[in-house]
Design a protein around this motif. Structure first.
Motif, PDB file in Angstrom:
ATOM      1  N   THR A 268      -3.402  -7.963  13.031  1.00 56.93           N
ATOM      2  CA  THR A 268      -4.348  -7.232  13.874  1.00 56.93           C
ATOM      3  C   THR A 268      -4.968  -8.210  14.855  1.00 56.93           C
TER       4      THR A 268
ATOM      5  N   ASN B  72       0.815  -7.671   8.246  1.00 60.27           N
ATOM      6  CA  ASN B  72       0.075  -6.740   9.100  1.00 60.27           C
ATOM      7  C   ASN B  72      -0.853  -7.571   9.980  1.00 60.27           C
TER       8      ASN B  72
ATOM      9  N   ASN C 177     -10.049  -3.492   7.553  1.00 61.35           N
ATOM     10  CA  ASN C 177      -8.978  -4.303   6.968  1.00 61.35           C
ATOM     11  C   ASN C 177      -9.278  -5.800   7.062  1.00 61.35           C
ATOM     12  N   SER C 178     -10.553  -6.137   6.860  1.00 60.57           N
ATOM     13  CA  SER C 178     -10.967  -7.537   6.858  1.00 60.57           C
ATOM     14  C   SER C 178     -12.316  -7.637   6.164  1.00 60.57           C
TER      15      SER C 178
ATOM     16  N   ASN D  38       0.116  -3.977   2.170  1.00 63.87           N
ATOM     17  CA  ASN D  38       0.276  -5.434   2.143  1.00 63.87           C
ATOM     18  C   ASN D  38       1.374  -5.899   1.206  1.00 63.87           C
TER      19      ASN D  38
ATOM     20  N   THR E  76      -4.327   2.461   7.830  1.00 66.07           N
ATOM     21  CA  THR E  76      -3.992   2.184   6.432  1.00 66.07           C
ATOM     22  C   THR E  76      -2.850   1.173   6.413  1.00 66.07           C
ATOM     23  N   GLN E  77      -3.093   0.028   5.825  1.00 69.05           N
ATOM     24  CA  GLN E  77      -2.095  -1.038   5.797  1.00 69.05           C
ATOM     25  C   GLN E  77      -1.522  -1.208   4.398  1.00 69.05           C
TER      26      GLN E  77
ATOM     27  N   ASN F 240      -3.141  -9.479   7.110  1.00 71.52           N
ATOM     28  CA  ASN F 240      -3.308  -8.967   5.738  1.00 71.52           C
ATOM     29  C   ASN F 240      -4.716  -9.248   5.213  1.00 71.52           C
ATOM     30  N   GLY F 241      -5.690  -8.988   6.068  1.00 73.43           N
ATOM     31  CA  GLY F 241      -7.090  -9.101   5.663  1.00 73.43           C
ATOM     32  C   GLY F 241      -7.700 -10.459   5.848  1.00 73.43           C
TER      33      GLY F 241
END
Length: 302
Positions: A116, A114, A249-250, A108, A105-106, A264-265
């Motif tokens: 990855t 964030n 998350n993307s 933003n 769970t991010q 952030n995605g």
């Protein structure tokens, strides 16, 4: 009784009757043979079908059993390890046997990046990105303005002359995550700093352990984990998952190569060796995420 020529033997009519009877008997035998052949073919098909179903069932059973019995590393419940500083990892239980990973769970908002990363320790492009950006990413981590989630995978086993270095290195990283997670950032950098050339034999397990020790990760448990390849099946499972399923998350439907870096995605597609380009991308991604984050409604005072 009529006789044939010379008064001996069957008559012409008798010979015709005999021929017809012989032909009938041959047809009947042919029909029986055809029937027996039909039953044999049908029976063979049935047996083959049962055998195929049994094999499929065995494969499925073994696949489920293998999945259920995979040893999963602790502190990688998302199949990646989340770092909040260069010396601090988020601790989590291992993925339960037979269960799926839990996406991170991010948050933003608040201007935080964030980051990855999906990496293969044999990948030279991953090394380019690491060399260019490790220092500034570490500074962001220690300043509290970024988190980093690293997913070690293995897609380049064929580039190490049969020694499967990608899998062994990813297993070693998982061993560190499991037993000494707070050293993971240093270990990640060290594995890239000591990356073997493509097409060679990769590093031996003893050399991998030496690299880990140089980065501050050394224990009897880690040594056994590396030598036993405790998390080898986990590496395979984690790799297969990202190659076939959407990346959390993307908006990416699956992994298409390494390194894959998401902030952030948003996927970074710029130069891997230009730290300034990545800095600008991160700033833009953070700003976009902060702008799109709804502002909380104030609570009326009483």
């Amino acid at each position: 009784m009529a006789t044939g020529r010379g008064g001996n033997g069957p008559s012409k009519r008798d010979r015709r009757e005999e021929a017809r009877e012989h032909a009938r008997l041959m047809r009947e035998e042919a029909r029986k043979r055809a029937q027996r052949r039909k039953w044999w073919i049908q029976g063979s098909i049935g047996v083959a079908a049962i055998a195929i179903l049994a094999v499929i069932g065995l494969i499925v059973y073994n696949g489920v059993s293998a999945s259920a019995n995979v040893a999963n590393p602790k502190n990688m419940v998302s199949n990646g390890i989340v770092l909040t500083s260069t010396t601090k990892a988020v601790t989590t239980p291992a993925i339960a046997k037979g269960a799926n990973p839990t996406p991170t769970t991010q948050s933003n908002g608040a201007g935080k990046a964030n980051i990855t990363m999906y990496v293969d320790y044999q990948c030279p492009y991953c090394n380019q990105f690491e060399t260019a950006n490790a220092t500034q990413i570490g500074q962001w981590l220690d300043a509290g303005i970024a988190t980093v989630e690293i997913h070690p995978i293995a897609i380049l086993d064929n580039s190490s002359s049969g020694t499967k270095y990608s899998t062994r290195a990813a297993n070693a990283a998982a061993c560190v995550a499991n037993y000494d997670p707070n050293t993971f950032y240093a270990v990640n950098s060290a594995l890239f700093a000591n990356q073997p050339a493509e097409g060679g034999t990769g590093l031996t397990d003893a050399k991998i352990l030496s690299v880990l020790k140089g980065a501050g990760a050394s224990s009897a448990a880690i040594t056994k984990c590396v030598n036993d390849q405790t998390f080898k099946e986990w590496v395979t499972s984690a790799t297969n998952r990202v190659l076939t399923k959407p990346l959390p998350n993307s908006t990416m439907a699956k992994l298409t190569g390494t390194p894959t870096v998401i902030v952030n995605g948003k996927q970074y597609t710029g130069s891997l060796s230009d730290a300034k380009a990545f800095l600008q991308f991160v700033g833009s991604a953070v700003q976009a995420a902060s702008t799109s984050t709804p502002t909380p409604t104030p609570t009326p005072s009483k």
